[in-house]
Write a protein that holds these residues in place. Sequence first.
Motif, PDB file in Angstrom:
ATOM      1  N   LEU A  74       0.842  -1.195   0.000  1.00 24.27           N
ATOM      2  CA  LEU A  74       0.000   0.000   0.000  1.00 24.27           C
ATOM      3  C   LEU A  74       0.879   1.248   0.000  1.00 24.27           C
ATOM      4  CD1 LEU A  74      -2.524  -1.229   2.701  1.00 24.27           C
ATOM      5  CD2 LEU A  74      -2.862  -1.214   0.224  1.00 24.27           C
ATOM      6  N   GLN A  75       0.402   2.326  -0.643  1.00 26.76           N
ATOM      7  CA  GLN A  75       1.226   3.526  -0.794  1.00 26.76           C
ATOM      8  C   GLN A  75       0.657   4.758  -0.086  1.00 26.76           C
ATOM      9  OE1 GLN A  75       4.267   3.445  -2.220  1.00 26.76           O
ATOM     10  NE2 GLN A  75       3.887   1.253  -2.377  1.00 26.76           N
ATOM     11  N   SER A  76      -0.632   4.799   0.172  1.00 28.33           N
ATOM     12  CA  SER A  76      -1.207   5.994   0.805  1.00 28.33           C
ATOM     13  C   SER A  76      -1.281   5.790   2.320  1.00 28.33           C
ATOM     14  CB  SER A  76      -2.589   6.297   0.252  1.00 28.33           C
ATOM     15  OG  SER A  76      -3.536   5.375   0.728  1.00 28.33           O
ATOM     16  N   LEU A  77      -1.189   6.894   3.029  1.00 31.11           N
ATOM     17  CA  LEU A  77      -1.219   6.857   4.488  1.00 31.11           C
ATOM     18  C   LEU A  77      -2.550   6.317   4.995  1.00 31.11           C
ATOM     19  CD1 LEU A  77       0.103   7.480   7.205  1.00 31.11           C
ATOM     20  CD2 LEU A  77      -0.754   9.824   6.983  1.00 31.11           C
ATOM     21  N   ASP A  78      -3.649   6.760   4.416  1.00 35.09           N
ATOM     22  CA  ASP A  78      -4.971   6.288   4.850  1.00 35.09           C
ATOM     23  C   ASP A  78      -5.108   4.780   4.678  1.00 35.09           C
ATOM     24  OD1 ASP A  78      -5.803   8.827   5.591  1.00 35.09           O
ATOM     25  OD2 ASP A  78      -6.670   9.266   3.617  1.00 35.09           O
ATOM     26  N   ALA A  79      -4.684   4.275   3.529  1.00 32.70           N
ATOM     27  CA  ALA A  79      -4.787   2.840   3.268  1.00 32.70           C
ATOM     28  C   ALA A  79      -3.915   2.044   4.228  1.00 32.70           C
ATOM     29  CB  ALA A  79      -4.398   2.539   1.822  1.00 32.70           C
ATOM     30  N   LEU A  80      -2.727   2.538   4.506  1.00 35.18           N
ATOM     31  CA  LEU A  80      -1.831   1.861   5.449  1.00 35.18           C
ATOM     32  C   LEU A  80      -2.425   1.833   6.849  1.00 35.18           C
ATOM     33  CD1 LEU A  80       1.552   3.310   4.200  1.00 35.18           C
ATOM     34  CD2 LEU A  80       0.953   0.888   4.251  1.00 35.18           C
ATOM     35  N   GLN A  81      -2.981   2.955   7.286  1.00 35.81           N
ATOM     36  CA  GLN A  81      -3.564   3.001   8.621  1.00 35.81           C
ATOM     37  C   GLN A  81      -4.807   2.136   8.721  1.00 35.81           C
ATOM     38  OE1 GLN A  81      -3.896   7.281   9.139  1.00 35.81           O
ATOM     39  NE2 GLN A  81      -2.010   7.346  10.349  1.00 35.81           N
ATOM     40  N   LYS A  82      -5.634   2.095   7.664  1.00 30.64           N
ATOM     41  CA  LYS A  82      -6.826   1.233   7.670  1.00 30.64           C
ATOM     42  C   LYS A  82      -6.443  -0.239   7.686  1.00 30.64           C
ATOM     43  CE  LYS A  82      -9.989   4.449   5.463  1.00 30.64           C
ATOM     44  NZ  LYS A  82     -10.722   4.796   4.246  1.00 30.64           N
ATOM     45  N   ALA A  83      -5.331  -0.573   7.048  1.00 32.68           N
ATOM     46  CA  ALA A  83      -4.875  -1.969   7.025  1.00 32.68           C
ATOM     47  C   ALA A  83      -4.165  -2.355   8.313  1.00 32.68           C
ATOM     48  CB  ALA A  83      -3.938  -2.186   5.831  1.00 32.68           C
ATOM     49  N   GLY A  84      -3.937  -1.387   9.190  1.00 33.96           N
ATOM     50  CA  GLY A  84      -3.304  -1.684  10.472  1.00 33.96           C
ATOM     51  C   GLY A  84      -1.790  -1.804  10.391  1.00 33.96           C
ATOM     52  N   VAL A  85      -1.197  -1.267   9.342  1.00 36.34           N
ATOM     53  CA  VAL A  85       0.261  -1.301   9.198  1.00 36.34           C
ATOM     54  C   VAL A  85       0.849  -0.233  10.114  1.00 36.34           C
ATOM     55  CG1 VAL A  85       2.166  -0.986   7.577  1.00 36.34           C
ATOM     56  CG2 VAL A  85       0.074  -2.126   6.836  1.00 36.34           C
ATOM     57  N   ASN A  86       1.939  -0.572  10.784  1.00 34.25           N
ATOM     58  CA  ASN A  86       2.600   0.360  11.687  1.00 34.25           C
ATOM     59  C   ASN A  86       3.315   1.429  10.869  1.00 34.25           C
ATOM     60  OD1 ASN A  86       3.480   1.441  14.051  1.00 34.25           O
ATOM     61  ND2 ASN A  86       5.008  -0.132  14.476  1.00 34.25           N
ATOM     62  N   VAL A  87       2.907   2.723  11.069  1.00 31.14           N
ATOM     63  CA  VAL A  87       3.413   3.825  10.252  1.00 31.14           C
ATOM     64  C   VAL A  87       3.908   4.941  11.171  1.00 31.14           C
ATOM     65  CG1 VAL A  87       2.817   5.515   8.482  1.00 31.14           C
ATOM     66  CG2 VAL A  87       1.756   3.267   8.441  1.00 31.14           C
ATOM     67  N   LEU A  88       5.080   5.469  10.862  1.00 29.15           N
ATOM     68  CA  LEU A  88       5.631   6.613  11.573  1.00 29.15           C
ATOM     69  C   LEU A  88       5.288   7.861  10.754  1.00 29.15           C
ATOM     70  CD1 LEU A  88       7.613   7.568  13.900  1.00 29.15           C
ATOM     71  CD2 LEU A  88       9.353   7.566  12.129  1.00 29.15           C
ATOM     72  N   THR A  89       4.330   8.656  11.232  1.00 30.43           N
ATOM     73  CA  THR A  89       3.855   9.825  10.479  1.00 30.43           C
ATOM     74  C   THR A  89       4.598  11.071  10.950  1.00 30.43           C
ATOM     75  OG1 THR A  89       2.056  10.076  12.048  1.00 30.43           O
ATOM     76  CG2 THR A  89       1.569   8.866  10.036  1.00 30.43           C
ATOM     77  N   TYR A  90       5.829  11.237  10.509  1.00 32.65           N
ATOM     78  CA  TYR A  90       6.650  12.358  10.937  1.00 32.65           C
ATOM     79  C   TYR A  90       6.182  13.680  10.330  1.00 32.65           C
ATOM     80  CZ  TYR A  90       9.089  12.011   6.440  1.00 32.65           C
ATOM     81  OH  TYR A  90       9.394  11.980   5.115  1.00 32.65           O
ATOM     82  N   GLY A  91       5.534  13.653   9.204  1.00 34.63           N
ATOM     83  CA  GLY A  91       5.052  14.880   8.568  1.00 34.63           C
ATOM     84  C   GLY A  91       3.993  15.569   9.407  1.00 34.63           C
ATOM     85  N   ASN A  92       3.097  14.791   9.977  1.00 28.69           N
ATOM     86  CA  ASN A  92       2.071  15.351  10.841  1.00 28.69           C
ATOM     87  C   ASN A  92       2.713  15.962  12.084  1.00 28.69           C
ATOM     88  OD1 ASN A  92      -0.660  15.893  11.471  1.00 28.69           O
ATOM     89  ND2 ASN A  92      -0.631  14.215  12.933  1.00 28.69           N
ATOM     90  N   PHE A  93       3.732  15.285  12.620  1.00 30.08           N
ATOM     91  CA  PHE A  93       4.450  15.814  13.769  1.00 30.08           C
ATOM     92  C   PHE A  93       5.108  17.151  13.420  1.00 30.08           C
ATOM     93  CE2 PHE A  93       8.494  16.400  15.948  1.00 30.08           C
ATOM     94  CZ  PHE A  93       8.047  16.532  17.255  1.00 30.08           C
ATOM     95  N   LEU A  94       5.716  17.243  12.250  1.00 31.01           N
ATOM     96  CA  LEU A  94       6.357  18.496  11.834  1.00 31.01           C
ATOM     97  C   LEU A  94       5.340  19.633  11.761  1.00 31.01           C
ATOM     98  CD1 LEU A  94       8.828  17.295   9.051  1.00 31.01           C
ATOM     99  CD2 LEU A  94       9.387  18.084  11.350  1.00 31.01           C
ATOM    100  N   THR A  95       4.163  19.341  11.254  1.00 28.79           N
ATOM    101  CA  THR A  95       3.117  20.358  11.160  1.00 28.79           C
ATOM    102  C   THR A  95       2.679  20.819  12.549  1.00 28.79           C
ATOM    103  OG1 THR A  95       2.343  19.380   9.102  1.00 28.79           O
ATOM    104  CG2 THR A  95       0.823  20.861  10.227  1.00 28.79           C
ATOM    105  N   VAL A  96       2.450  19.890  13.445  1.00 29.04           N
ATOM    106  CA  VAL A  96       2.030  20.231  14.807  1.00 29.04           C
ATOM    107  C   VAL A  96       3.153  20.982  15.525  1.00 29.04           C
ATOM    108  CG1 VAL A  96       1.391  19.263  17.047  1.00 29.04           C
ATOM    109  CG2 VAL A  96       0.363  18.358  14.965  1.00 29.04           C
TER     110      VAL A  96
END
Length: 142
Positions: A69-91
């Motif tokens: 899977l390539q999109s963040l939403d699809a990865l999160q829905k599939a339960g794949v462990n993802v490090l979302t550093y971009g969201n952290f940078l924004t916050v």
Amino acid sequence: MSIVQEFKEFAIKGNMMDLAIGVIIGGAFSKIIDSLVKDIIMPLISIITGGGVDFTQKFIVLGSNPNNLQSLDALQKAGVNVLTYGNFLTVFLNFLILAWVVFLMVKGINRLRKPQEAAAAATPEDVALLREIRDELKRRPQ
């Protein structure tokens, strides 16, 4: 004095109302800063970095990705462990801007208070006169 009476005095003094107003304004101010970062600053950074950059979609897949899977939403829905550093940078950028604006506001308020404090700290005329007399008496030979 009963606890109800003590609470009533506390609420009437203004401490509780000042705190409530501060929280409400802080929440609204936080929304303004979020919009500033999301709608103005991040698009400008995106243009500077070559365009089309969405920091909220920046991530690193941790572990296996069996369906590739390539999109963040699809990865999160599939339960794949993802490090979302971009969201952290924004916050984090939101926090830095908010902290900077609060610092500037406090600095401005302190600048406005200094003349008032200096006026309040001015020596009364009678005390100044007594000090002059004391100093003159010290200078006279005995």
